[in-house]
Design an enzyme around this catalytic site. Structure first.
Site, PDB file in Angstrom:
ATOM      1  NE  ARG A  96      -5.612  -4.823  15.907  1.00  0.00           N
ATOM      2  CZ  ARG A  96      -5.124  -4.191  14.887  1.00  0.00           C
ATOM      3  NH1 ARG A  96      -5.062  -4.862  13.996  1.00  0.00           N
ATOM      4  NH2 ARG A  96      -4.928  -2.846  14.790  1.00  0.00           N
ATOM      5  CD  GLU A 154      -3.297  -1.976   5.478  1.00  0.00           C
ATOM      6  OE1 GLU A 154      -3.475  -3.063   6.283  1.00  0.00           O
ATOM      7  OE2 GLU A 154      -2.818  -0.905   5.915  1.00  0.00           O
ATOM      8  CG  HIS A 205      -0.528   0.054   2.607  1.00  0.00           C
ATOM      9  ND1 HIS A 205      -0.162   1.015   3.147  1.00  0.00           N
ATOM     10  CD2 HIS A 205      -0.140  -1.247   3.301  1.00  0.00           C
ATOM     11  CE1 HIS A 205       0.287   0.682   4.410  1.00  0.00           C
ATOM     12  NE2 HIS A 205       0.274  -0.578   4.444  1.00  0.00           N
ATOM     13  CG  ASP A 231      -2.756   4.007   2.453  1.00  0.00           C
ATOM     14  OD1 ASP A 231      -2.415   2.773   2.299  1.00  0.00           O
ATOM     15  OD2 ASP A 231      -3.999   3.747   3.123  1.00  0.00           O
TER      16      ASP A 231
HETATM   17  N1  BES Z   1       1.292  -3.227   8.123  1.00  0.00           N
HETATM   18  C1  BES Z   1       0.127  -3.255   8.852  1.00  0.00           C
HETATM   19  C2  BES Z   1      -0.061  -4.453   9.606  1.00  0.00           C
HETATM   20  C3  BES Z   1       0.811  -5.166  10.204  1.00  0.00           C
HETATM   21  C4  BES Z   1       2.004  -4.575  10.726  1.00  0.00           C
HETATM   22  C5  BES Z   1       0.634  -6.393  10.502  1.00  0.00           C
HETATM   23  C6  BES Z   1       2.908  -5.266  11.523  1.00  0.00           C
HETATM   24  C7  BES Z   1       1.755  -7.124  11.113  1.00  0.00           C
HETATM   25  C8  BES Z   1       2.505  -6.470  11.729  1.00  0.00           C
HETATM   26  C9  BES Z   1      -1.095  -2.543   8.197  1.00  0.00           C
HETATM   27  O1  BES Z   1      -0.834  -1.184   7.543  1.00  0.00           O
HETATM   28  C10 BES Z   1      -2.016  -1.929   9.321  1.00  0.00           C
HETATM   29  O2  BES Z   1      -1.646  -0.996   9.995  1.00  0.00           O
HETATM   30  N2  BES Z   1      -3.438  -2.587   9.436  1.00  0.00           N
HETATM   31  C11 BES Z   1      -4.162  -1.941  10.347  1.00  0.00           C
HETATM   32  C12 BES Z   1      -5.671  -2.493   9.840  1.00  0.00           C
HETATM   33  C13 BES Z   1      -6.427  -1.580   8.779  1.00  0.00           C
HETATM   34  C14 BES Z   1      -7.561  -2.224   8.583  1.00  0.00           C
HETATM   35  C15 BES Z   1      -6.457  -0.185   9.537  1.00  0.00           C
HETATM   36  C16 BES Z   1      -3.872  -2.499  11.593  1.00  0.00           C
HETATM   37  O3  BES Z   1      -3.444  -3.392  11.794  1.00  0.00           O
HETATM   38  O4  BES Z   1      -4.320  -1.741  12.471  1.00  0.00           O
HETATM   39 MN    MN Z   2       0.709  -1.855   6.253  1.00  0.00          MN
HETATM   40 MN    MN Z   3      -0.534   0.327   8.981  1.00  0.00          MN
END
Ligand code: BES
Ligand code: MN
Ligand code: MN
Length: 450
Positions: free
Chosen positions: A324, A149, A83, A85
Site C-alpha cells: 500500500r 474495480e 463498481h 463487480d
Molecule cells: N471499496 C474498496 C476500497 C476501500 C474500502 C477504500 C474501504 C477505503 C475503505 C475497493 O473496492 C477495493 O477493494 N479496492 C482494492 C484495490 C483494487 C485495485 C483491487 C483494495 O483496496 O484492495
Molecule cells: Mn469497492
Molecule cells: Mn473492494
C-alpha cells in the site's frame, strides 16, 4: 427519515437483494456471464430510476455502465462512480449463509458485495429515483459504474481518456468507503496507492523426496519465507532500498489532528480478536493504517497441501504480495524497486522471478472545496453531526486517474463500516447505512447545486 424513503424502503431492500444474487466476480472468468448480467441489470436500474439514456460501453474488459439525466446544461453536473463487480467469495465454508443468497439479520443485509460496492452504488440509484419522482433533481447527473474495480480497473483506464467530453462534469461522487461509526460520520479524504506483485521461487528442477534430498538441497518454500521476513525489519520498516524516498511526511500538527479522531485500541483489538497490534514503530494504529506505506503477503503456496501428509521437497514456491502506497510514492517505481531488490536478494541455490500485477496511485482530496462542503453539510443534516475528515487505508486507483485525465476531484462519501467485512466471509451492509446514504446523497445534490 424522509417520506419517500420511509414509504419505499421495503422495495429498496428487495431490489438490492435481487442484485446481490448475481455473482459478479470479476477476478474469475467462470463468472463472466454473471458479470455481464450485472452490467445489464445496473443499466436497467438506472433507466427505471429515470435516466434519459443508459448504455453499456465496451472496453477491452467488462463494459462500463454509463447513464445520464441532463436537466439543464447550464447547471452543474455530478458524475457518480461505483463498481458492479465483487470480490471472490472464498473461503465459502466460512460463510454463515451462502454469499449470493442475501439474508437480513439484525438490521444488516449479508451477501458478497452488500457494502462493496453494490449496496453503495444502489443508494445512488435510489437517491436519483427519489429526486426524479419527487421532482427535486437540482442539477445534472451522470453515472459511470464499472465492472473491474476489484481487478485493477483496466477497462475504465482505457475508457476515461477516450471519453473526456462525455464524462465532462464538475465533481465525481463516490460511495465506496466507510464512516467511523453509525453515530460518528466521516468523509474519506485520502486513499492509499497500490503495487501488487506475484513472486516465484524455483529450486531443483523437480519435486524431490524430502528424505533423500532434504537437508542437502535448498527448499524454495523455506527460502521464500526467509526472503519475505527479510522485507520488514524489527521496527516494522520495509527494507527495500529507496522504498521510503518519496513518502510525503505529515506535519506534527496534521498528525496530532488525525489522531484526535475517535478511536479505541481496545475495541479495535477486541473486534479483531487479537491480543496486540503490530506495525511501524513511532506511528499510531490510525497512522499505520492510512498515512504509512505497507507490505503484506496476501497468499503463499507451494508443495503439498492436500489431505494427510506427503514428504516432498517442492521445486517451486509462490506468493502474492501487496504494497500500500502513500502520496508521493509512484506505483510503477515501487514495483520496480521491489522487483530489483527481491530478484537480487535471491541466494544462489534458487532463482527468483517477480511478476508485476496491477497498481495505482494514492490520492488526497481537498476539504475546502465547494463539493466537500456540500458533502459535509449533507452529512451534518442527516447524521446530526459534522463529519470528520479521515484518510482511508484502502485503494481506489481510478480516483487518481480521474484527476489526471479529467481534472476532476472526487468526493469519497461512503457509508460502510470497517466492520462490514468487505472482501471477507459474511460481508454485510447495515440497513441504517443504506437508507441514511440515500437520504444524504439527495442532500449532497441539493447543497452542491446551490
Ligand atoms: N471499496 C474498496 C476500497 C476501500 C474500502 C477504500 C474501504 C477505503 C475503505 C475497493 O473496492 C477495493 O477493494 N479496492 C482494492 C484495490 C483494487 C485495485 C483491487 C483494495 O483496496 O484492495
Ligand atoms: Mn469497492
Ligand atoms: Mn473492494
Amino acid at each position: 427519515m424522509n417520506d419517500y424513503i420511509e414509504k419505499n424502503k421495503e422495495r429498496f431492500i428487495e431490489e438490492l437483494k435481487a442484485l446481490l444474487r448475481v455473482p459478479s466476480v470479476s477476478a474469475d472468468p467462470a463468472f463472466k456471464q454473471d458479470v455481464l448480467k450485472m452490467a445489464e441489470l445496473t443499466k436497467k436500474a438506472l433507466l427505471d430510476a429515470g435516466a434519459d439514456m443508459a448504455e453499456l460501453c465496451d472496453t477491452p474488459g467488462y463494459p462500463i455502465v454509463y447513464a445520464e439525466k441532463i436537466i439543464d446544461p447550464s447547471k452543474p453536473t455530478v458524475l457518480v462512480y461505483g463498481h458492479y463487480d465483487v470480490q471472490p467469495a472464498d473461503p465459502l465454508e466460512l460463510w454463515d449463509s451462502p454469499p449470493f443468497e442475501p439474508v437480513l439479520k439484525e438490521g444488516k443485509i449479508y451477501a458478497r458485495g452488500a457494502a462493496d460496492d453494490k449496496g453503495q452504488v444502489y443508494m445512488h440509484v435510489k437517491a436519483f429515483e427519489m429526486m426524479m419522482r419527487t421532482d427535486s433533481l437540482p442539477c445534472n447527473v451522470k453515472f459511470m459504474i464499472e465492472g473491474e474495480e476489484e481487478v485493477g480497473s483496466k477497462g475504465l483506464s482505457w475508457f476515461v481518456p477516450r471519453n473526456k467530453e462525455k464524462l465532462k462534469s464538475d465533481v465525481i461522487l463516490i460511495s465506496d468507503t466507510s464512516i467511523i461509526a453509525d453515530d460518528i460520520p466521516s468523509i474519506t479524504t485520502g486513499l492509499r496507492g497500490l503495487s501488487y506483485v506475484q513472486v516465484e521461487v524455483t529450486g531443483p528442477k523437480r519435486d524431490l523426496h524430502s528424505g533423500i534430498y532434504g537437508g542437502a538441497v535448498a527448499n524454495p518454500i523455506n527460502i521464500l519465507c526467509d526472503m519475505i521476513s527479510d522485507l520488514i525489519d524489527r521496527d516494522g520498516q520495509i527494507t527495500i532500498p529507496g522504498f521510503y524516498d518519496d513518502v510525503a511526511n505529515l506535519s506534527a500538527e496534521e498528525r496530532t489532528e488525525m489522531n484526535k479522531a475517535p478511536f479505541s485500541l481496545d475495541d479495535y483489538k477486541k473486534e479483531l480478536d487479537v491480543k496486540a497490534v503490530k506495525g511501524e514503530k513511532g506511528y499510531t494504529t490510525i497512522e499505520r493504517a492510512s498515512i504509512r506505506p505497507t507490505l503484506d503477503v496476501n497468499g503463499i503456496w507451494g508443495g503439498y497441501i492436500g489431505e494427510g501428509a506427503k514428504t516432498v521437497l517442492p521445486a517451486k514456491a509462490f506468493a502474492k504480495i501487496s504494497m500500500r502506497l502513500v502520496p508521493n510514492q509512484e506505483s510503477e517505481k515501487i514495483t520496480k524497486l521491489f522487483q530489483e531488490y527481491f530478484e537480487s536478494a535471491a541466494p544462489d541455490y534458487v532463482t527468483v522471478k517477480v511478476y508485476p500485477h496491477h497498481g495505482g496511485e494514492a490520492v488526497v482530496t481537498a476539504i475546502d472545496s465547494k463539493a466537500y462542503k456540500a458533502a459535509s453539510k449533507a452529512m451534518e443534516t442527516t447524521f446530526g453531526k459534522k463529519p470528520i475528515p479521515t484518510r482511508g487505508g484502502g485503494s481506489i486507483p481510478i480516483v487518481a486517474l480521474f484527476k489526471k485525465e479529467l481534472g476532476l476531484d472526487s468526493i469519497l462519501m461512503g457509508f460502510g463500516l470497517d466492520s462490514d467485512d468487505i472482501h471477507s466471509p459474511n460481508e454485510s451492509y447495515g440497513i441504517f447505512n443504506y437508507l441514511k446514504g440515500i437520504e444524504t446523497i439527495a442532500h449532497f445534490f441539493k447543497n452542491f447545486a446551490e
